[in-house]
Design an enzyme around this catalytic site. Structure first.
Site, PDB file in Angstrom:
ATOM      1  N   ASP A  47     -12.127   3.767 -77.783  1.00 11.79           N
ATOM      2  CA  ASP A  47     -12.881   5.150 -77.785  1.00 11.79           C
ATOM      3  C   ASP A  47     -10.851   5.606 -77.524  1.00 11.79           C
ATOM      4  OD1 ASP A  47     -15.064   6.144 -76.770  1.00 11.79           O
ATOM      5  OD2 ASP A  47     -14.550   5.482 -74.673  1.00 11.79           O
ATOM      6  N   ASN A 117      -9.393  14.188 -72.407  1.00 13.08           N
ATOM      7  CA  ASN A 117      -9.886  13.974 -71.640  1.00 13.08           C
ATOM      8  C   ASN A 117      -9.487  14.303 -69.938  1.00 13.08           C
ATOM      9  OD1 ASN A 117     -11.370  11.933 -71.772  1.00 13.08           O
ATOM     10  ND2 ASN A 117     -10.866   9.702 -71.806  1.00 13.08           N
ATOM     11  N   GLU A 118      -7.946  13.885 -69.898  1.00 15.80           N
ATOM     12  CA  GLU A 118      -7.665  14.263 -68.443  1.00 15.80           C
ATOM     13  C   GLU A 118      -6.192  14.369 -67.398  1.00 15.80           C
ATOM     14  OE1 GLU A 118      -7.567  10.390 -68.221  1.00 15.80           O
ATOM     15  OE2 GLU A 118      -9.006  10.777 -68.207  1.00 15.80           O
ATOM     16  N   ASP A 147      -2.228   8.460 -54.071  1.00 17.97           N
ATOM     17  CA  ASP A 147      -1.578   7.301 -55.390  1.00 17.97           C
ATOM     18  C   ASP A 147      -1.068   8.840 -56.282  1.00 17.97           C
ATOM     19  OD1 ASP A 147      -1.161   5.550 -53.366  1.00 17.97           O
ATOM     20  OD2 ASP A 147      -3.252   4.206 -54.222  1.00 17.97           O
ATOM     21  N   ALA A 159     -14.871   9.393 -67.148  1.00 15.71           N
ATOM     22  CA  ALA A 159     -13.754   7.840 -67.658  1.00 15.71           C
ATOM     23  C   ALA A 159     -12.890   8.191 -66.161  1.00 15.71           C
ATOM     24  CB  ALA A 159     -12.675   8.796 -68.511  1.00 15.71           C
ATOM     25  N   ASN A 161     -11.602  10.279 -63.868  1.00  8.40           N
ATOM     26  CA  ASN A 161     -11.605  10.469 -63.367  1.00  8.40           C
ATOM     27  C   ASN A 161     -13.599   9.748 -62.379  1.00  8.40           C
ATOM     28  OD1 ASN A 161     -12.847  13.142 -61.315  1.00  8.40           O
ATOM     29  ND2 ASN A 161     -14.757  12.928 -62.765  1.00  8.40           N
ATOM     30  N   LEU A 162     -14.311   9.482 -63.255  1.00 11.48           N
ATOM     31  CA  LEU A 162     -15.351   8.518 -62.535  1.00 11.48           C
ATOM     32  C   LEU A 162     -14.658   7.690 -61.585  1.00 11.48           C
ATOM     33  CD1 LEU A 162     -18.780   8.576 -62.028  1.00 11.48           C
ATOM     34  CD2 LEU A 162     -18.291   7.286 -64.210  1.00 11.48           C
ATOM     35  N   SER A 163     -13.818   6.947 -62.808  1.00  7.33           N
ATOM     36  CA  SER A 163     -13.356   5.181 -60.918  1.00  7.33           C
ATOM     37  C   SER A 163     -12.686   5.946 -60.094  1.00  7.33           C
ATOM     38  CB  SER A 163     -12.784   4.849 -62.584  1.00  7.33           C
ATOM     39  OG  SER A 163     -12.852   4.442 -63.774  1.00  7.33           O
TER      40      SER A 163
END
Length: 258
Positions: A47, A117-118, A147, A159, A161-163
């Protein structure tokens, strides 16, 4: 695709380079050496390399078909050499729009970058960051102690975001996810889902004492004062997937994993 003429780009790792030689041996008659003339770009790697390739060649408006030769392959198809030209013809496409990030650093210098992605803001030192969150010109959070914070596209919602415990967004949905990273104050704020055309401004408070970096995918700008982010609908990135393993299906499956 009426006539399949694809170019191949491989990550420097041994596995991807070996795959490159296999494809050249089996399908040399289909390979287009000039990328700008190809009907598809085949990407070999993981990825991370796929994102790098998308950034490098998105301006060509050529679809990308990835095959996983790395450790993570959410944006990739299975590495399989049989009937590759046929797979490319039958593949289904997904259209992505990147986020455009504009930052101003402590020296007053402006930086611009794109994120598929972000875009994430991260504290640079041991001290918590303090960030003001402004949406479409309205201050929604005068002070977020955290943080960091990130704005994710639907494609990137599984990615980082989910973590960070952000929501998974269905692909194609006209929304973005604004997700805090380890929020300290206000404790109960878990983020927001915004319309895709929202303009997000993030201003760093006490920036000298609490420096913050801004990251658009792999591009990092340190010591930022303010960051503006919006979805750039003028840019189109088309990624191809095998018909039986679409990105929509993968994102849906992620919501039922336990």
């Amino acid at each position: 695709m009426s006539e399949t003429r694809f170019s191949v780009i491989a990550a420097p790792m041994a596995e991807a380079q070996h795959a490159l030689q296999e494809i050249k041996s089996l399908y040399h008659q289909y390979i287009e050496p000039k990328i700008e003339k190809s009907t598809c770009i085949v990407v070999l790697g993981g990825d991370g390399f796929m994102l790098e390739t998308l950034h490098n060649y998105m301006s060509l408006n050529i679809p990308f078909f990835g095959m996983n030769c790395g450790t993570v392959g959410f944006l990739m198809n299975k590495y399989e050499l049989r009937s590759l030209p046929k797979r490319l013809k039958q593949a289904t496409g997904v259209m992505l729009h990147p986020l455009a990030m504009t930052t101003v650093d402590q020296d007053g210098k402006k930086h611009q970058a794109l994120a598929i992605n972000e875009v994430s803001l991260l504290r640079q030192t041991r001290q918590v960051a303090k960030i003001s969150v402004i949406i479409d010109g309205v201050t929604r959070l005068p002070e977020l102690s955290c943080d960091g914070i990130l704005l994710s596209t639907p494609a990137g919602s599984t990615a980082y975001n989910l973590s960070a415990h952000g929501p998974i967004l269905p692909l194609g949905s006209p929304v973005l996810a604004l997700t805090p990273i380890s929020a300290f104050r206000p404790r109960r704020w878990r983020g927001a889902i915004l319309k895709h055309n929202a303009v997000v401004e993030l201003k760093i408070l006490e920036h000298t004492k609490r420096p913050v970096s801004a990251v658009a995918d792999s591009v990092e700008v340190r010591n930022v004062l303010e960051v503006q982010i919006y979805e750039d609908r003028q840019l189109h990135i088309r990624i191809l997937f095998d018909a039986d393993r679409s990105l929509e299906e993968r994102i849906l499956n992620e919501q039922f994993l336990y």
